[in-house]
Design a protein around this motif. Structure first.
Motif, short mmCIF file in Angstrom:
data_model
loop_
_atom_site.label_atom_id
_atom_site.label_comp_id
_atom_site.label_asym_id
_atom_site.label_seq_id
_atom_site.Cartn_x
_atom_site.Cartn_y
_atom_site.Cartn_z
N LEU A 1 -22.87 2.02 -19.30
CA LEU A 1 -22.84 1.82 -17.52
C LEU A 1 -21.34 1.91 -17.18
CD1 LEU A 1 -24.17 0.72 -15.04
CD2 LEU A 1 -23.43 -1.40 -15.65
N LEU B 1 -19.78 4.63 -14.67
CA LEU B 1 -19.30 4.16 -13.54
C LEU B 1 -17.94 4.89 -13.28
CD1 LEU B 1 -20.28 0.43 -13.08
CD2 LEU B 1 -21.08 2.40 -11.63
N MET C 1 -16.50 11.37 -7.60
CA MET C 1 -16.59 11.39 -6.07
C MET C 1 -15.39 11.35 -5.43
SD MET C 1 -18.28 7.55 -5.07
CE MET C 1 -17.27 6.32 -5.24
N VAL D 1 -9.58 11.14 3.12
CA VAL D 1 -9.60 10.87 4.58
C VAL D 1 -8.96 9.69 4.86
CG1 VAL D 1 -11.31 10.26 6.48
CG2 VAL D 1 -11.86 11.77 4.78
N GLU E 1 -1.89 5.59 7.00
CA GLU E 1 -1.99 5.56 5.32
C GLU E 1 -1.21 6.97 4.93
OE1 GLU E 1 -6.37 3.16 5.21
OE2 GLU E 1 -6.40 5.29 5.75
N SER F 1 -8.21 3.40 2.97
CA SER F 1 -9.22 2.46 2.97
C SER F 1 -10.56 3.14 2.79
CB SER F 1 -9.34 1.65 4.36
OG SER F 1 -9.30 2.46 5.22
N SER F 2 -10.69 4.44 3.21
CA SER F 2 -12.10 5.10 2.91
C SER F 2 -12.24 5.05 1.55
CB SER F 2 -11.89 6.42 3.61
OG SER F 2 -11.04 7.04 2.92
N LEU F 3 -11.16 5.38 0.80
CA LEU F 3 -11.50 5.46 -0.76
C LEU F 3 -11.72 3.90 -1.33
CD1 LEU F 3 -11.58 7.80 -2.45
CD2 LEU F 3 -9.33 7.33 -3.17
N MET G 1 -15.06 3.20 -0.93
CA MET G 1 -16.06 3.82 -1.99
C MET G 1 -16.16 3.41 -3.23
SD MET G 1 -15.23 7.75 -0.73
CE MET G 1 -16.29 8.73 -2.14
N TYR G 2 -14.60 3.12 -3.75
CA TYR G 2 -14.97 2.32 -5.06
C TYR G 2 -15.64 0.96 -4.97
CZ TYR G 2 -11.39 5.97 -6.51
OH TYR G 2 -10.95 7.30 -6.74
N LEU H 1 -19.14 1.25 -5.22
CA LEU H 1 -19.60 1.81 -6.46
C LEU H 1 -19.57 0.64 -7.26
CD1 LEU H 1 -20.14 4.19 -8.33
CD2 LEU H 1 -17.85 4.26 -8.88
N CYS I 1 -22.57 -1.93 -6.57
CA CYS I 1 -23.95 -0.94 -7.33
C CYS I 1 -23.97 -1.36 -8.58
CB CYS I 1 -23.68 0.39 -6.90
SG CYS I 1 -24.03 0.47 -5.16
N GLY I 2 -22.48 -1.00 -9.43
CA GLY I 2 -22.77 -1.06 -11.01
C GLY I 2 -22.84 -2.30 -11.42
#
Lengths: 608, 244
Positions: free
Chosen positions: A358, A362, A369, A375, A380, B33-35, B38-39, B42, B45-46
């Motif tokens: 797992l 991950l 991804m 973005v 930033e 912050s978008s990234l 995402m992390y 993830l 969920c993990g």
């Protein structure tokens, strides 16, 4: 109750029987009328002048064609994918003599027949929409391909007949399995050729070839069909269809499992869900390779298109794609692990290794991804010094991605292996060596992936693309094949250390199955859009320009909304069709009559 | 409920999330912050996947949550008070989230600039004519250096890292040629196109109106532009990307 039941049966019969026939007739008429369209254009200059028509009330002709085409494609994928493994299941049933497989194959085929007519129906709607809204484009396309329309219509008729024989002859041909299997094979072959022709049209739009004058109609059609991206797309779609079919069947089983009322039903649909997921994963493993080949051919055909797709404004789609694929890998592994935990005995001992897999999964998902350019808000971006993050942009490039996805493939394979052997003990003398060899191969494979991934940063792009990436693919394939062969050999006459307890898996496994199906549907909608829109403002790349008001590429958000609608509508229709297919028919399916068993019995009921 | 002694699963769960969050936030320069989002998704969920595989872990994980929401009359006063606080915090948190979403802010929205768009058709297949004359390499490099230090250095910097004097006034900042993400990834023809047409030559998806990169084809002749491209690769040590 009886009255209602009869009513439902009537609806079911109507939809199953005549609906498909009507749809096919409509499609045939439509197809045969295209050459006439070309003729009409030559004779009357008034109609030839019309290049586009529009229906702004319905959101515009482009969106309409987009949605209809996508739904048709999703159905077509399902209808082409399912017979492949339905047939394989039947073969397994014949070879092992296990009646469960035959029953499963029949159930797959039932879903297939139910979806077949809708596929044709959407094909017909697509055709009408194209003729109505894009007459000039259809004229040009028909000019190249008219001969292939006839072949398409003929194949379509043959496929329909074969499907009917295959499905309705299932029970009556029980003792003539050879014939029935031949029919099934024929069904697949016809479906494949059918798909090839349509792929020819679609790929010609992306990568047209120059057609010499003085060719006959058939030669023209073939020359147009056999274009640079034709074969990669064929392969990619065949595999993709199997994945789609497998996961949708899995989701169907998942939903039936959730609503099952008897122990027997639970056992059956638990098993069917497992098979569906297995087929999906099995197809998923080689899919990235096929996609890689397709992209490579696109680059080779036209770099500009390749850059638009992978580095230009469409590159954001690949981030979404990465997320969807990642979820798919996670979801199917999760399902394997749940199977391990609930169906096998002594599953506790796998806890550590599952945790390890797992975590690696991950991490790979995270790399997979991470976008190349981020973005970021102005502040930033200032802090980073651009949209290229010095640390993270390392993860954004192809070397890292290929390594991550190959590792994910290896892990999924290992998950499956773990599950597969969980209840078996080898009896062959070299069992220990086999196990060491298998683990060794997987670990070495993973190490090679890591090494080549890092090495990829230090070599020129050519080496990376044509040597390292290809070698990674080959190594993974080799590991997959070798380990499977060793497993099969070493598990000969394996003793079963425990029975697999079907029908006890918790509901979350079913939800995982549904999630997987949803991911694949979204993926197909997404990548279908990516491939089509890489043509940007061309109907046929470099040859026929899109001069309609819809020649622009929609913003990412708008495109996502349309894709999501496609997926949603498709799911709605599929649910309806499967509901119809599961309505009681004259012959009760057997479950209705089964004695309701208590939950305790459900646990004890075991299969295999 | 907990027969095994040790840290409760729920606490471990939170600890993992906090740990990953801190780790991700520690990366320098800071991640957008978008990234981070995402992390973190993830990770959540993990961890959920992990706790929900085995029945026992799932039970151990979910029991306190179920108890929290259902309430448990036999528990002591401290627990009851804590429960009230947690239940009270949830709507407050949601409210805070909504507040953050709707308050106007002056930061411009996140941008999705396409850094390397597809170049126009005519550019694709161009090759650097200067590469054909290896015997005159030195001469070409000298020309390239002159062009660079007369025209480009103010923005792209004397170390080719995009840190010229003017650099901080621009968004997007001038390209950093030393970074693996710029010319190292591009073909010579592509770089030549970017030098020739600059910001104004970019397609719409690359926000040409933002780019300060000048259009050089009206100021430098073709040989000078090829020479500066040659020079950039020579100085940074990158090899132009090639196919086949």
């Amino acid at each position: 109750m009886t009255n209602l039941g009869e009513h439902r049966r009537w609806i079911a019969g109507l939809l199953r029987g005549r609906g498909s026939l009507i749809a096919q007739l409509v499609l045939l008429i439509g197809l045969l009328s295209i050459p006439a369209l070309g003729l009409a254009q030559e004779t009357s200059s008034a109609s030839a002048a019309v290049a586009y028509r529009d229906l702004p009330q319905l959101g515009g002709s482009r969106n309409l064609v987009w949605i209809v085409a996508q739904i048709h494609l999703l159905f077509a994928g399902f209808v082409l994918g399912v017979p492949i493994f339905a047939w394989v299941c039947e073969v397994i049933g014949v070879r092992t003599g296990d009646p469960r497989y035959d029953k499963l194959a029949k159930e797959f085929t039932k879903l297939l027949t139910a979806a077949y007519s809708t596929t044709a129906l959407f094909g017909a709607i697509l055709l009408f929409a194209l003729i109505a809204f894009y007459p000039r484009f259809m004229g040009v396309l028909s000019d190249v391909f008219y001969a292939s329309y006839l072949a398409y219509a003929a194949l379509f008729l043959l496929e329909t007949v074969t499907l009917y024989l295959y499905w309705y002859g299932w029970d009556s041909m029980q003792d003539r399995k050879g014939l029935h299997l031949t029919l099934g094979f024929l069904l697949n072959a016809l479906g494949f050729f059918l798909m090839m022709i349509a792929n020819g049209w679609a790929t010609f739009q992306n990568s047209p070839v120059v057609l010499p004058e003085n060719l006959t109609g058939w030669e023209r059609a073939w020359a147009g069909i056999n274009n640079p991206t034709f074969w990669p797309l064929n392969i990619h779609r065949v595999i993709g269809n199997v994945v789609l079919g497998g996961f949708i069947c899995g989701a169907y089983a998942g939903i039936r499992y959730l609503s099952a009322t008897t122990a027997e039903e639970r056992v059956h649909y638990d098993w069917m869900g497992y098979v569906g997921n297995f087929i999906g994963v099995f197809g998923l493993l080689p899919l990235p390779f096929a996609g890689y080949w397709l992209t490579m051919e696109i680059y080779r055909y036209n770099q500009q298109m390749g850059i638009t797709l992978m580095g230009g404004f469409l590159s954001w789609l690949f981030i979404i794609q990465a997320v969807l694929i990642g979820v798919l890998f996670l979801g199917s592994n999760y399902y394997f692990w749940l199977g391990l935990a609930y169906r096998t005995e002594g599953a506790e001992r796998h806890k550590k290794i599952i945790l390890l897999m797992l975590i690696v999964l991950l991490l790979c998902f995270g790399v997979w991804m991470t976008p190349h350019s981020l973005v970021a808000s102005l502040q930033e971006a200032r802090a980073i010094g651009g949209t290229h993050h010095p640390v993270l942009s390392v993860l954004g490039v192809m070397s890292a991605k290929m390594t991550a996805v190959n590792l994910m493939i290896l892990i999924s394979f290992a998950s499956f292996l773990l599950y597969w052997r969980a209840n078996k003990v080898e009896t062959v003398s070299w069992a220990k060596g086999a196990r060491v060899a298998q683990v060794g191969m997987i670990v070495l494979g993973a190490l090679y992936l890591l090494w080549s991934g890092v090495y990829g940063y230090f070599v020129p792009a050519v080496v990376r693309v044509y040597v390292l990436s290809v070698s990674q693919v080959l190594v993974v394939l080799a590991v997959l094949i070798l380990v499977t062969v060793i497993s099969i050999l070493s598990m000969r006459n394996a003793r079963e250390s425990g029975v697999l307890r079907w029908g006890r898996i918790p509901p979350r496994a079913s939800y995982a199955l549904v999630l997987n199906a949803l991911m694949v549907i979204l993926l197909m909608s997404l990548m279908g859009y990516a491939r089509s829109s890489s043509r940007v403002h061309w109907h046929i790349y470099g040859l026929l320009e899109d001069t309609s008001p819809y020649a622009f590429s929609p913003a990412l958000g708008e495109a996502s909304a349309v894709m999501a609608s496609c997926a949603f509508i498709f799911c709605l229709i599929v649910s309806f069709i499967f509901w119809v297919a599961s309505l009681p028919s004259e012959k009760a399916s057997g479950f209705e009559k089964a004695e309701p068993a208590s939950a305790v019995v459900a646990g004890e009921l075991t299969a295999r | 409920m907990n027969t095994r002694r040790g840290i409760p699963l729920l606490v471990k769960f939170v600890a993992v999330l906090v740990g990953v969050y801190v780790g991700v936030r520690l990366v320098r320069p800071p991640l957008p912050s978008s990234l981070v989002m995402m992390y973190m998704t993830l990770t959540v969920c993990g961890v959920l996947v992990y706790v929900s595989i085995y029945a026992e872990t799932w039970q151990e994980f979910s029991a306190p949550l179920v108890e929290l929401f259902r309430g448990s009359p036999e528990r002591g006063g401290l627990w009851q008070g804590g429960r009230q606080v947690v239940l009270g915090l949830i709507p407050l948190l949601l409210g805070f989230g909504v507040y953050q979403k709707v308050t106007p802010s002056f930061t411009p929205p996140a941008e999705q600039r396409v850094v390397h768009p597809a170049p126009p058709f005519e550019v694709m297949g161009l090759t650097n004519p200067l590469q054909q004359r290896p015997d005159r390499l030195q001469e070409h490099l000298e020309l390239g250096a002159r062009v660079y230090f007369q025209n480009c250095v103010y923005c792209h910097g004397d170390r080719f890292d995009g840190e010229g004097h003017f650099a901080h006034g621009f968004n997007p900042p001038p390209a950093n040629f030393v970074d693996a993400g710029t010319i190292a990834q591009l073909q010579e023809s592509y770089v030549f196109w970017r030098v020739s047409t600059g910001g104004p030559g970019l397609p719409a998806e690359s926000t040409p109106w933002n780019s300060a990169m000048p259009k050089w084809d009206t100021m430098l002749n073709e040989e000078e532009r090829w020479a500066v491209v040659l020079y950039l690769y020579h100085q940074t040590g990158w090899k132009p990307r090639t196919w086949e």
